[in-house]
Motif scaffolding. Structure first.
Motif, mmCIF file in Angstrom:
data_model
loop_
_atom_site.group_PDB
_atom_site.id
_atom_site.type_symbol
_atom_site.label_atom_id
_atom_site.label_comp_id
_atom_site.label_asym_id
_atom_site.label_seq_id
_atom_site.Cartn_x
_atom_site.Cartn_y
_atom_site.Cartn_z
ATOM 1 N N SER A 148 2.891 8.566 -3.156
ATOM 2 C CA SER A 148 2.957 7.460 -3.252
ATOM 3 C C SER A 148 1.809 6.829 -2.657
ATOM 4 N N CYS A 149 0.665 7.704 -2.380
ATOM 5 C CA CYS A 149 -0.419 7.173 -1.702
ATOM 6 C C CYS A 149 -1.655 6.101 -2.633
ATOM 7 N N ASP A 150 -2.381 5.402 -1.623
ATOM 8 C CA ASP A 150 -3.382 4.387 -2.833
ATOM 9 C C ASP A 150 -4.321 5.289 -3.116
ATOM 10 N N LEU A 151 -4.938 6.507 -2.522
ATOM 11 C CA LEU A 151 -5.950 7.666 -2.367
ATOM 12 C C LEU A 151 -5.086 8.600 -2.107
ATOM 13 N N VAL A 152 -5.714 9.963 -3.053
ATOM 14 C CA VAL A 152 -5.234 11.284 -2.719
ATOM 15 C C VAL A 152 -6.370 12.152 -2.005
ATOM 16 N N LYS A 153 -5.920 13.164 -1.397
ATOM 17 C CA LYS A 153 -6.960 13.321 -0.915
ATOM 18 C C LYS A 153 -7.439 14.799 -1.924
ATOM 19 N N PRO A 154 -8.295 15.021 -1.795
ATOM 20 C CA PRO A 154 -9.283 15.061 -1.549
ATOM 21 C C PRO A 154 -10.283 14.054 -2.557
ATOM 22 N N PHE A 155 -10.991 13.299 -1.891
ATOM 23 C CA PHE A 155 -11.700 12.339 -2.813
ATOM 24 C C PHE A 155 -13.460 12.494 -2.824
ATOM 25 N N SER A 156 -14.200 11.580 -3.384
ATOM 26 C CA SER A 156 -15.192 11.409 -3.452
ATOM 27 C C SER A 156 -15.950 9.834 -2.998
ATOM 28 N N ASP A 163 1.451 -2.661 7.859
ATOM 29 C CA ASP A 163 0.688 -4.178 8.593
ATOM 30 C C ASP A 163 0.420 -4.885 8.037
ATOM 31 N N ASP A 164 1.879 -6.187 8.218
ATOM 32 C CA ASP A 164 1.934 -7.555 8.342
ATOM 33 C C ASP A 164 0.742 -8.557 8.444
ATOM 34 N N VAL A 165 -0.178 -8.343 9.002
ATOM 35 C CA VAL A 165 -1.519 -8.713 8.850
ATOM 36 C C VAL A 165 -2.750 -8.785 8.554
ATOM 37 N N HIS A 166 -2.480 -7.466 8.252
ATOM 38 C CA HIS A 166 -3.708 -7.408 7.271
ATOM 39 C C HIS A 166 -2.914 -6.278 5.911
ATOM 40 N N PRO A 167 -3.831 -6.110 4.776
ATOM 41 C CA PRO A 167 -3.558 -5.430 3.872
ATOM 42 C C PRO A 167 -4.138 -3.700 4.062
ATOM 43 N N THR A 168 -2.610 -2.505 4.194
ATOM 44 C CA THR A 168 -3.248 -1.450 4.560
ATOM 45 C C THR A 168 -3.868 -0.652 3.065
ATOM 46 N N PHE A 169 -4.148 0.080 2.914
ATOM 47 C CA PHE A 169 -5.090 0.853 2.351
ATOM 48 C C PHE A 169 -4.671 2.478 2.013
ATOM 49 N N VAL A 170 -3.551 3.861 2.309
ATOM 50 C CA VAL A 170 -2.935 4.673 2.386
ATOM 51 C C VAL A 170 -3.937 5.986 1.866
ATOM 52 N N ILE A 171 -4.342 6.978 2.516
ATOM 53 C CA ILE A 171 -4.969 7.783 2.515
ATOM 54 C C ILE A 171 -3.982 9.021 2.680
ATOM 55 N N GLY A 172 -3.816 9.837 1.294
ATOM 56 C CA GLY A 172 -2.428 11.278 1.762
ATOM 57 C C GLY A 172 -2.613 11.937 0.835
#
Length: 128
Positions: free
Chosen positions: A54-62, A41-50
């Motif tokens: 290449s994602c910011d956070l990998v599933k599973p997570f606490s 998103d150009d307006v808001h920083p995007t945090f990707v979970i996947g």
């Protein structure tokens, strides 16, 4: 830090809502947007979970891992925005091009940013 969640997975959406209960906000007023697809998103920083690296956070997570990763992303986005503002201010202008137009544009930019921050604070206050 205000967070908005926009996930295709209802289970992930609800889990994130429970984990981030005190930080939830609307998309218009959020500081960071969490998604389960890599849509920037150009307006808001995007945090990707996947599931891939290449994602910011990998599933599973606490919950602790989520909060830590979100804080790191938020801080890095804040530092990048400050660095870009400082770079704009430090760029030397040729003496021939120095005019009031440049100063006027800079003042307009600062005024718009200030106005946006005030409106954001007022909306946050009245939405509580």
């Amino acid at each position: 830090m205000k967070v908005a969640i926009q996930c295709d997975s209802p289970l992930l959406q609800r889990s994130l809502e429970l984990f981030l209960d005190g930080h939830l906000s609307s998309i218009r007023q959020c500081d960071i947007l969490i998604r389960d697809k890599d849509i920037r998103d150009d307006v808001h920083p995007t945090f990707v979970i996947g599931v891939n690296g290449s994602c910011d956070l990998v599933k599973p997570f606490s919950k602790a891992q989520l909060l830590h990763a979100l804080t790191q992303k938020f801080e890095s986005c804040k530092q990048q925005s400050f660095a870009s503002i400082e770079e704009e201010e430090l760029l030397p202008a040729p003496e021939e091009a120095v005019s009031f137009d440049i100063l006027e544009r800079h003042i307009d930019k600062l005024t718009r940013e200030y106005q946006a921050n005030i409106i954001k604070a007022i909306r946050a206050f009245y939405e509580k």
